[in-house]
Design a protein around this motif. Structure first.
Motif, short mmCIF file in Angstrom:
data_model
loop_
_atom_site.label_atom_id
_atom_site.label_comp_id
_atom_site.label_asym_id
_atom_site.label_seq_id
_atom_site.Cartn_x
_atom_site.Cartn_y
_atom_site.Cartn_z
N ASN A 56 11.89 1.22 37.33
CA ASN A 56 13.32 0.91 37.45
C ASN A 56 13.67 -0.38 36.70
O ASN A 56 14.72 -0.46 36.05
CB ASN A 56 13.71 0.76 38.92
N GLY A 57 12.77 -1.37 36.77
CA GLY A 57 13.02 -2.62 36.07
C GLY A 57 13.01 -2.47 34.56
O GLY A 57 13.86 -3.02 33.85
N ILE A 58 12.05 -1.71 34.06
CA ILE A 58 11.96 -1.47 32.61
C ILE A 58 13.17 -0.68 32.13
O ILE A 58 13.75 -0.98 31.08
CB ILE A 58 10.66 -0.74 32.27
N ALA A 59 13.56 0.35 32.90
CA ALA A 59 14.73 1.16 32.52
C ALA A 59 16.00 0.31 32.51
O ALA A 59 16.82 0.41 31.60
CB ALA A 59 14.88 2.34 33.47
N ALA A 60 16.16 -0.56 33.52
CA ALA A 60 17.34 -1.43 33.58
C ALA A 60 17.37 -2.38 32.39
O ALA A 60 18.43 -2.65 31.81
CB ALA A 60 17.34 -2.21 34.89
N PHE A 61 16.20 -2.89 32.02
CA PHE A 61 16.09 -3.79 30.87
C PHE A 61 16.51 -3.10 29.58
O PHE A 61 17.34 -3.61 28.81
CB PHE A 61 14.65 -4.29 30.82
N LEU A 62 15.99 -1.90 29.33
CA LEU A 62 16.32 -1.17 28.10
C LEU A 62 17.77 -0.69 28.12
O LEU A 62 18.46 -0.71 27.09
CB LEU A 62 15.37 0.01 27.93
N ASN A 63 18.26 -0.26 29.29
CA ASN A 63 19.65 0.19 29.40
C ASN A 63 20.62 -0.94 29.10
O ASN A 63 21.68 -0.72 28.51
CB ASN A 63 19.92 0.74 30.80
N ARG A 64 20.28 -2.14 29.51
CA ARG A 64 21.14 -3.28 29.23
C ARG A 64 21.14 -3.61 27.73
O ARG A 64 22.16 -4.04 27.18
CB ARG A 64 20.65 -4.49 30.03
N ALA A 65 20.01 -3.39 27.07
CA ALA A 65 19.91 -3.73 25.65
C ALA A 65 20.73 -2.79 24.77
O ALA A 65 21.21 -3.20 23.71
CB ALA A 65 18.45 -3.70 25.21
N VAL A 66 20.91 -1.53 25.20
CA VAL A 66 21.59 -0.54 24.35
C VAL A 66 23.02 -0.95 24.04
O VAL A 66 23.40 -1.05 22.85
CB VAL A 66 21.53 0.86 25.00
N PRO A 67 23.91 -1.21 25.04
CA PRO A 67 25.28 -1.61 24.68
C PRO A 67 25.34 -2.96 23.99
O PRO A 67 26.23 -3.19 23.15
CB PRO A 67 26.00 -1.65 26.04
N ALA A 202 9.05 8.34 37.01
CA ALA A 202 10.38 8.28 36.39
C ALA A 202 11.28 7.34 37.19
O ALA A 202 11.23 7.32 38.43
CB ALA A 202 10.99 9.67 36.33
N PRO A 203 12.08 6.52 36.52
CA PRO A 203 13.00 5.63 37.24
C PRO A 203 14.05 6.43 38.00
O PRO A 203 14.44 7.52 37.58
CB PRO A 203 13.64 4.79 36.12
N THR A 204 14.50 5.87 39.10
CA THR A 204 15.44 6.59 39.97
C THR A 204 16.80 5.91 40.08
O THR A 204 17.72 6.49 40.64
CB THR A 204 14.85 6.73 41.38
N ARG A 205 16.94 4.69 39.59
CA ARG A 205 18.20 3.97 39.75
C ARG A 205 19.05 4.07 38.49
O ARG A 205 18.54 4.09 37.37
CB ARG A 205 17.93 2.49 40.06
N ASN A 206 20.37 4.12 38.70
CA ASN A 206 21.36 4.06 37.60
C ASN A 206 21.13 5.10 36.52
O ASN A 206 21.30 4.84 35.33
CB ASN A 206 21.36 2.67 36.98
N GLY A 207 20.72 6.30 36.91
CA GLY A 207 20.57 7.38 35.95
C GLY A 207 19.30 7.34 35.14
O GLY A 207 19.16 8.10 34.18
N GLY A 208 18.35 6.46 35.49
CA GLY A 208 17.09 6.39 34.74
C GLY A 208 17.28 5.72 33.39
O GLY A 208 18.15 4.86 33.21
N LEU A 209 16.45 6.10 32.43
CA LEU A 209 16.54 5.54 31.07
C LEU A 209 17.55 6.36 30.28
O LEU A 209 17.38 7.54 30.03
CB LEU A 209 15.17 5.60 30.40
N TRP A 210 18.64 5.71 29.86
CA TRP A 210 19.75 6.40 29.20
C TRP A 210 19.35 6.96 27.85
O TRP A 210 18.76 6.26 27.01
CB TRP A 210 20.93 5.46 29.02
N GLY A 211 19.70 8.23 27.64
CA GLY A 211 19.40 8.89 26.37
C GLY A 211 20.19 8.35 25.20
O GLY A 211 19.85 8.59 24.04
N PHE A 212 21.27 7.60 25.49
CA PHE A 212 22.08 7.03 24.41
C PHE A 212 21.30 6.01 23.59
O PHE A 212 21.74 5.59 22.52
CB PHE A 212 23.34 6.37 24.98
N LEU A 213 20.12 5.65 24.09
CA LEU A 213 19.23 4.77 23.33
C LEU A 213 18.92 5.37 21.96
O LEU A 213 18.85 4.64 20.95
CB LEU A 213 17.93 4.57 24.12
#
Length: 380
Positions: A56-67, A202-213
């Motif tokens: 979850n922490g790694i996914a949140a980190f990468l999700n924040r980087a995308v936008p 697999a991460p479970t928070r905030n939709g996991g790792l966003w495919g928009f990456l």
């Protein structure tokens, strides 16, 4: 050593020195706040005690980087034209709500519906950026002033639309208002399967790792090609450096101002889509704010290069993700803002210093080369 490699090494060294100095300065601030810098550093790298929390922490980190990466690209396009597009904040907010609403009005196969939402977001962002561009080329209005004013208009217009014409049904007890929910076919597929390859759940928070990456990565490559390997990119840079000279060579600077601003706005329009298509499924009154302003810092830190912007986005996302662990360690989360601001300030200074050092080295190299090539007169 080649001049290009010299400049690259100086740039990297300047950024590293800036980050080290920022950490040192922030360590002093942490000590003043009554906390330990070592505890703060530990909090930055604390991704959780279990495999699930680490995912979850790694996914949140990468999700924040995308936008943040997309925002940096949008600002960088303006900088290439010597334009300060502060309006990215308003452009992505108005584009996000329009795209979310349009996407909720119909249902189609996933590729078509997602493509329509992306096109609408880019079109709205580009059209909103066209306003300050036209004002600049026709009336000479400074884009900084016009885009700041348009930010206020866009933010308040989005707030009105989400509570009025674009409002969806609000569930009982729900405090925030949203646009109508997007259908399942409008949601971008996630990338949670990546974690399987590293043996993590697999991460479970905030939709996991966003495919928009993936879209962001492709966008970065496209922008690099457009700005570095096409005539359009050369014209943009030439017009930004010297408009009269560009005009004399057959390039219309006013047309390039409009083109660069519209392209910048179109990219800005995509900033909110990772969150909408990857997690929320709608635009709500608590939609993430401030990404446009952070994009300015990311672009400056990345020196307007897609690769540099990607690194800067990852750095800022890494710092933002640490706010939770810092609070658990009884360290003020405002430390994050101090670090971000200090890094940007020091990097700007470091860029100027390295630029002057590179110029002096180039002048010295040219003088040595000239001295070797100059024939020596022999007198009897």
């Amino acid at each position: 050593m080649p001049a290009g490699l010299n400049r690259a090494l100086l740039t990297v060294a300047g950024v590293i020195v800036a980050i080290v100095l920022a950490i040192a300065i922030c360590s002093v601030a942490i000590i003043i706040a009554g906390a330990s810098p070592l505890d703060a550093m530990g909090a930055f790298f604390d991704f959780g005690a279990t495999a699930r929390t680490q995912s979850n922490g790694i996914a949140a980190f990468l999700n924040r980087a995308v936008p943040l990466f997309i925002a940096g690209l949008a600002v960088a396009v303006g900088f290439r034209m010597n334009l300060f597009n502060i309006g990215v904040e308003g452009q992505y907010r108005i584009a996000a709500i329009c795209a979310a609403y349009v996407g909720s009005t119909f249902t189609a196969p996933a590729p078509i519906q997602i493509a329509v939402i992306i096109v609408v977001a880019a079109a709205v962002g580009g059209l909103y950026a066209l306003i300050p561009a036209v004002m600049k080329v026709t009336r000479g209005v400074n884009e900084v002033i016009s885009t700041i004013m348009l930010n206020y208009i866009a933010i308040n217009l989005a707030a009105f639309l989400v509570r009025g014409p674009f409002a969806g049904e609000r569930a009982e007890g729900q405090l925030s208002t949203t646009t109508p929910e997007l259908s399942e076919s409008a949601m971008f597929p996630d990338l949670n399967f990546v974690f399987d390859g590293f043996g993590l759940p697999a991460p479970t928070r905030n939709g996991g790792l966003w495919g928009f990456l993936i879209v962001a990565a492709v966008l970065g490559v496209v922008i690099w090609v457009v700005l570095e390997r096409t005539r359009f990119g050369f014209d943009v840079k030439a017009s930004g450096l010297n408009g009269p000279a560009a005009l004399a060579s057959g390039v219309n600077p006013k047309r390039m101002v409009i083109a660069a601003m519209v392209l910048s706005g179109a990219i800005a329009g995509l900033i909110g889509l990772p969150e909408i298509l990857g997690d929320k499924g709608a635009y709500n009154s608590n939609f993430t704010a401030g990404l446009g302003f952070l994009g300015i810092a990311v672009a400056l830190l990345g020196r307007n290069k897609p690769v540099g912007i990607a690194v800067a986005a990852l750095l800022f996302a890494f710092l933002d993700r640490a706010q939770g662990p810092l609070q658990f360690a009884d360290i003020p989360p405002s430390v994050i803002t101090i670090i971000q601001g200090t890094i940007v300030l020091l990097v700007v200074v470091a860029n100027e210093v390295t630029k002057r050092i590179a110029l002096r080295l180039e002048e010295r190299r040219a003088a040595q080369e000239l001295g070797r090539n100059t024939p020596v007169e022999v007198t009897a």
